[in-house]
Motif scaffolding. Structure first.
Motif, PDB file in Angstrom:
ATOM      1  N   VAL A 283       0.860  -1.197   0.000  1.00 33.88           N
ATOM      2  CA  VAL A 283       0.000   0.000   0.000  1.00 33.88           C
ATOM      3  C   VAL A 283       0.892   1.242   0.000  1.00 33.88           C
ATOM      4  CG1 VAL A 283      -1.714   1.324   1.317  1.00 33.88           C
ATOM      5  CG2 VAL A 283      -1.858  -1.164   1.244  1.00 33.88           C
ATOM      6  N   PRO A 284       0.781   2.097  -1.028  1.00 30.12           N
ATOM      7  CA  PRO A 284       1.683   3.254  -1.097  1.00 30.12           C
ATOM      8  C   PRO A 284       1.341   4.334  -0.068  1.00 30.12           C
ATOM      9  CG  PRO A 284       0.392   3.021  -3.138  1.00 30.12           C
ATOM     10  CD  PRO A 284      -0.108   1.990  -2.190  1.00 30.12           C
ATOM     11  N   LEU A 285       2.387   4.935   0.489  1.00 34.00           N
ATOM     12  CA  LEU A 285       2.252   6.033   1.463  1.00 34.00           C
ATOM     13  C   LEU A 285       2.981   7.250   0.901  1.00 34.00           C
ATOM     14  CD1 LEU A 285       3.276   4.033   4.696  1.00 34.00           C
ATOM     15  CD2 LEU A 285       0.964   4.346   3.768  1.00 34.00           C
ATOM     16  N   ASP A 286       2.576   8.460   1.314  1.00 33.79           N
ATOM     17  CA  ASP A 286       3.334   9.638   0.862  1.00 33.79           C
ATOM     18  C   ASP A 286       4.512   9.861   1.817  1.00 33.79           C
ATOM     19  OD1 ASP A 286       2.529  11.057   3.103  1.00 33.79           O
ATOM     20  OD2 ASP A 286       1.131  12.363   2.047  1.00 33.79           O
ATOM     21  N   GLU A 287       5.279  10.918   1.573  1.00 33.64           N
ATOM     22  CA  GLU A 287       6.518  11.094   2.358  1.00 33.64           C
ATOM     23  C   GLU A 287       6.255  11.341   3.843  1.00 33.64           C
ATOM     24  OE1 GLU A 287       6.994  15.812   1.118  1.00 33.64           O
ATOM     25  OE2 GLU A 287       8.438  14.320   0.367  1.00 33.64           O
ATOM     26  N   ASP A 288       5.035  11.824   4.183  1.00 32.85           N
ATOM     27  CA  ASP A 288       4.701  12.031   5.602  1.00 32.85           C
ATOM     28  C   ASP A 288       4.015  10.811   6.213  1.00 32.85           C
ATOM     29  OD1 ASP A 288       5.665  14.639   5.578  1.00 32.85           O
ATOM     30  OD2 ASP A 288       3.780  15.359   4.712  1.00 32.85           O
ATOM     31  N   GLY A 289       3.814   9.769   5.410  1.00 31.60           N
ATOM     32  CA  GLY A 289       3.194   8.549   5.937  1.00 31.60           C
ATOM     33  C   GLY A 289       1.700   8.454   5.687  1.00 31.60           C
ATOM     34  N   HIS A 290       1.108   9.455   4.979  1.00 32.56           N
ATOM     35  CA  HIS A 290      -0.332   9.335   4.675  1.00 32.56           C
ATOM     36  C   HIS A 290      -0.548   8.240   3.641  1.00 32.56           C
ATOM     37  CE1 HIS A 290      -0.211  13.563   6.091  1.00 32.56           C
ATOM     38  NE2 HIS A 290      -1.336  13.189   6.671  1.00 32.56           N
ATOM     39  N   LEU A 291      -1.638   7.511   3.835  1.00 38.71           N
ATOM     40  CA  LEU A 291      -1.995   6.487   2.867  1.00 38.71           C
ATOM     41  C   LEU A 291      -2.424   7.177   1.565  1.00 38.71           C
ATOM     42  CD1 LEU A 291      -4.005   3.421   3.704  1.00 38.71           C
ATOM     43  CD2 LEU A 291      -5.015   4.987   2.103  1.00 38.71           C
ATOM     44  N   LEU A 292      -1.878   6.723   0.436  1.00 40.82           N
ATOM     45  CA  LEU A 292      -2.203   7.357  -0.848  1.00 40.82           C
ATOM     46  C   LEU A 292      -3.382   6.643  -1.484  1.00 40.82           C
ATOM     47  CD1 LEU A 292       1.318   7.995  -2.400  1.00 40.82           C
ATOM     48  CD2 LEU A 292      -0.384   9.718  -1.794  1.00 40.82           C
ATOM     49  N   THR A 293      -4.403   7.422  -1.818  1.00 41.00           N
ATOM     50  CA  THR A 293      -5.534   6.834  -2.537  1.00 41.00           C
ATOM     51  C   THR A 293      -5.422   7.237  -4.003  1.00 41.00           C
ATOM     52  OG1 THR A 293      -6.843   8.726  -1.818  1.00 41.00           O
ATOM     53  CG2 THR A 293      -7.121   6.697  -0.599  1.00 41.00           C
ATOM     54  N   GLU A 294      -6.165   6.527  -4.850  1.00 44.21           N
ATOM     55  CA  GLU A 294      -6.109   6.803  -6.284  1.00 44.21           C
ATOM     56  C   GLU A 294      -6.701   8.175  -6.559  1.00 44.21           C
ATOM     57  OE1 GLU A 294      -4.955   3.793  -8.651  1.00 44.21           O
ATOM     58  OE2 GLU A 294      -3.976   4.177  -6.740  1.00 44.21           O
ATOM     59  N   ASP A 295      -6.336   8.753  -7.694  1.00 45.96           N
ATOM     60  CA  ASP A 295      -6.824  10.100  -8.048  1.00 45.96           C
ATOM     61  C   ASP A 295      -8.346  10.131  -8.148  1.00 45.96           C
ATOM     62  OD1 ASP A 295      -4.361  11.105  -8.092  1.00 45.96           O
ATOM     63  OD2 ASP A 295      -4.082  10.954 -10.263  1.00 45.96           O
ATOM     64  N   GLY A 296      -8.904  11.302  -7.899  1.00 43.85           N
ATOM     65  CA  GLY A 296     -10.344  11.473  -8.088  1.00 43.85           C
ATOM     66  C   GLY A 296     -11.101  11.194  -6.809  1.00 43.85           C
ATOM     67  N   MET A 297     -12.424  11.178  -6.907  1.00 45.07           N
ATOM     68  CA  MET A 297     -13.290  10.999  -5.737  1.00 45.07           C
ATOM     69  C   MET A 297     -13.368   9.531  -5.379  1.00 45.07           C
ATOM     70  SD  MET A 297     -14.765  13.686  -4.376  1.00 45.07           S
ATOM     71  CE  MET A 297     -16.446  13.329  -3.899  1.00 45.07           C
ATOM     72  N   THR A 298     -12.301   8.987  -4.853  1.00 48.05           N
ATOM     73  CA  THR A 298     -12.291   7.563  -4.528  1.00 48.05           C
ATOM     74  C   THR A 298     -11.459   7.342  -3.273  1.00 48.05           C
ATOM     75  OG1 THR A 298     -11.564   5.390  -5.266  1.00 48.05           O
ATOM     76  CG2 THR A 298     -10.365   7.260  -6.145  1.00 48.05           C
ATOM     77  N   THR A 299     -11.740   6.246  -2.604  1.00 46.64           N
ATOM     78  CA  THR A 299     -10.950   5.893  -1.421  1.00 46.64           C
ATOM     79  C   THR A 299     -10.099   4.659  -1.705  1.00 46.64           C
ATOM     80  OG1 THR A 299     -12.699   4.457  -0.597  1.00 46.64           O
ATOM     81  CG2 THR A 299     -12.779   6.772   0.098  1.00 46.64           C
ATOM     82  N   GLU A 300     -10.067   4.231  -2.985  1.00 44.50           N
ATOM     83  CA  GLU A 300      -9.299   3.034  -3.362  1.00 44.50           C
ATOM     84  C   GLU A 300      -7.808   3.314  -3.255  1.00 44.50           C
ATOM     85  OE1 GLU A 300     -10.547   2.335  -7.367  1.00 44.50           O
ATOM     86  OE2 GLU A 300     -12.619   2.060  -6.731  1.00 44.50           O
ATOM     87  N   THR A 301      -7.053   2.303  -2.869  1.00 45.84           N
ATOM     88  CA  THR A 301      -5.599   2.420  -2.912  1.00 45.84           C
ATOM     89  C   THR A 301      -5.105   1.612  -4.123  1.00 45.84           C
ATOM     90  OG1 THR A 301      -5.117   0.428  -1.630  1.00 45.84           O
ATOM     91  CG2 THR A 301      -5.546   2.449  -0.385  1.00 45.84           C
ATOM     92  N   ALA A 302      -3.792   1.588  -4.305  1.00 49.77           N
ATOM     93  CA  ALA A 302      -3.236   0.831  -5.435  1.00 49.77           C
ATOM     94  C   ALA A 302      -3.381  -0.682  -5.207  1.00 49.77           C
ATOM     95  CB  ALA A 302      -1.771   1.195  -5.628  1.00 49.77           C
ATOM     96  N   VAL A 303      -3.743  -1.089  -3.993  1.00 53.36           N
ATOM     97  CA  VAL A 303      -3.938  -2.520  -3.717  1.00 53.36           C
ATOM     98  C   VAL A 303      -5.453  -2.812  -3.764  1.00 53.36           C
ATOM     99  CG1 VAL A 303      -3.645  -4.363  -2.006  1.00 53.36           C
ATOM    100  CG2 VAL A 303      -1.888  -2.607  -2.273  1.00 53.36           C
ATOM    101  N   PRO A 304      -5.903  -3.595  -4.757  1.00 50.55           N
ATOM    102  CA  PRO A 304      -7.341  -3.874  -4.853  1.00 50.55           C
ATOM    103  C   PRO A 304      -7.867  -4.482  -3.551  1.00 50.55           C
ATOM    104  CG  PRO A 304      -6.173  -4.682  -6.805  1.00 50.55           C
ATOM    105  CD  PRO A 304      -5.125  -4.262  -5.824  1.00 50.55           C
ATOM    106  N   GLY A 305      -8.969  -3.913  -3.052  1.00 54.32           N
ATOM    107  CA  GLY A 305      -9.560  -4.430  -1.817  1.00 54.32           C
ATOM    108  C   GLY A 305      -9.135  -3.665  -0.571  1.00 54.32           C
ATOM    109  N   VAL A 306      -8.172  -2.740  -0.709  1.00 55.19           N
ATOM    110  CA  VAL A 306      -7.752  -1.924   0.446  1.00 55.19           C
ATOM    111  C   VAL A 306      -8.180  -0.477   0.196  1.00 55.19           C
ATOM    112  CG1 VAL A 306      -5.826  -1.095   1.848  1.00 55.19           C
ATOM    113  CG2 VAL A 306      -5.768  -3.415   0.895  1.00 55.19           C
TER     114      VAL A 306
END
Ligand code: NAP
Length: 352
Positions: A283-306
């Motif tokens: 699961v990708p995180l930004d440099e401050d440790g925030h979980l990165l979600t996909e662009d746009g109005m979504t809560t999906e991460t790069a890992v399907p199902g998370v």
């Protein structure tokens, strides 16, 4: 805990996790909510919430959380008092190792672990945290009746802490590293106009004095007319002797130190996202440790199902109402994803 595979686990029980739990439970996903080390999250440390839609008189942070939990339980969410120690997210179902020693398996995961108070890095803070040094005025303010106290920070949290502490303390001094507040106009005005609250601009906390027996007895503050004094101290400490001799300090350019007598110090310098358990996962995180979600109005991460919700994925808005909003979005996204995944599994298992 049973060896079954759950449809959905929500990690975190702050406003984002609760909102996700309400939506997911109403969708019959029977979510398991892992409450984490601070059940209820940051709102339980807040006094009055004045800007959550639907409560014109305001509502206590603790009450809002308790009501949210009751609502989620009424629809069938199960709450478990545990923290995720590590997560295996490479394969599905995902496996979560819990602080209780149990392993929990789930098809989908909503990460709503929020953020925890940041520390400033002053000398002795490890020793004195909880002994007169605190990150929570609403928890510890009442211990400082009649004290002079410092509040560190210039955002809404620091203003809120200062205003709360002014009810108990003799004097409250806000120490801010610049000469301009980050706080919203209304919070800044309330603090600036309060007769018991003073401001120490362009100043930072270098060292905390005291002991675990005596508590906090004082502090060393540093200041510089252009702000960020500790950075300037670090810069000058890293110069060689020859470089230092070559740099002629002009008037007002040197960092000034001052010792102050205080009985309490409160940090209000923001928060860091609680994502340590995701560091070794895909699961990708930004440099401050925030979980990165996909662009746009979504809560999906790069890992399907998370999916991510609330302050853990939101470095910008960080409001109770936006956390509730992203919590509901994460549950809807998870529901849609689970439906699609179930259909794909059915198709794959059907005889050709
Ligand atoms: P914040 O807005 O990020 O402010 C953090 C403050 O601490 C900033 O003034 C920052 O200085 C200072 N700071 C950060 N690291 C520091 C360090 N190492 N040493 C000294 N100072 C340091 O965080 P927040 O106040 O917790 O607010 C977070 C969010 O929650 C905001 O969106 C806020 O509106 C919301 N909130 C709202 C309320 C309310 O409405 N009642 C209450 C609390 C929080 P700089 O300004 O120089 O960066």
């Amino acid at each position: 805990m049973s060896a079954e595979t759950h449809e959905l686990v929500v990690v975190g029980s702050g406003v984002a996790g609760l909102s996700a739990a309400v939506y997911a439970a109403r969708a019959d996903l029977e979510p398991v909510v892992l409450e984490g080390p601070e059940p209820g999250g940051q709102l339980t440390l807040t006094t009055e919430v004045e800007n959550y839609l639907g409560f014109p008189e305001g509502i206590g942070g603790m009450e809002l959380i308790q009501r949210g939990k009751e609502q989620a339980e009424a629809f069938g969410a199960e709450f478990v008092h545990a923290t995720v120690e590590s997560a295996a997210l490479e394969d599905r179902p995902f496996a979560l190792e819990l602080s209780t020693g149990d392993t929990l398996r789930t098809r989908a995961l909503i990460v709503a672990t929020g953020a925890s108070a940041r520390w400033v890095g002053a000398e002795n803070e490890d020793e004195l945290m909880g002994y007169g040094l605190s990150t929570c005025a609403t928890c510890d303010g009442a211990f400082h009746r009649g004290d002079d106290v410092l509040v560190i920070g210039g955002g809404d949290s620091a203003m809120e802490e200062a205003l709360f502490l002014a009810k108990f303390a003799d004097s409250v001094t806000v120490v801010h590293r610049r000469d301009e507040l980050r706080a919203s106009e209304i919070m800044a005005r309330r603090a600036l106009e309060h007769e018991q609250i003073e401001f120490r601009w362009n100043a930072e906390l270098l060292e905390i004095h005291g002991s675990q027996d005596e508590g906090v007895t004082g502090a060393t503050l540093v200041s510089h007319p252009d702000g960020h004094p500790t950075e300037r101290l670090e810069e000058s400490a890293s110069r060689t002797d020859a470089e230092s001799r070559a740099v002629e300090p002009r008037d007002g350019e040197e960092v000034e130190r001052e010792e102050v007598d205080v009985g309490g110090i409160f940090y209000g310098v923001g928060h860091v996202p609680n994502t340590a358990f995701l560091e070794d996962t895909p699961v990708p995180l930004d440099e401050d440790g925030h979980l990165l979600t996909e662009d746009g109005m979504t809560t999906e991460t790069a890992v399907p199902g998370v999916f991510g919700a609330g302050d853990v994925m939101d470095p910008k808005y960080r409001q109770a109402v936006t956390a509730a909003g992203t919590g509901s979005m994460a549950a809807l996204d998870a529901e849609g994803w689970l439906d699609q995944e179930a259909a794909e599994r059915l198709e794959a298992s059907a005889p050709a």
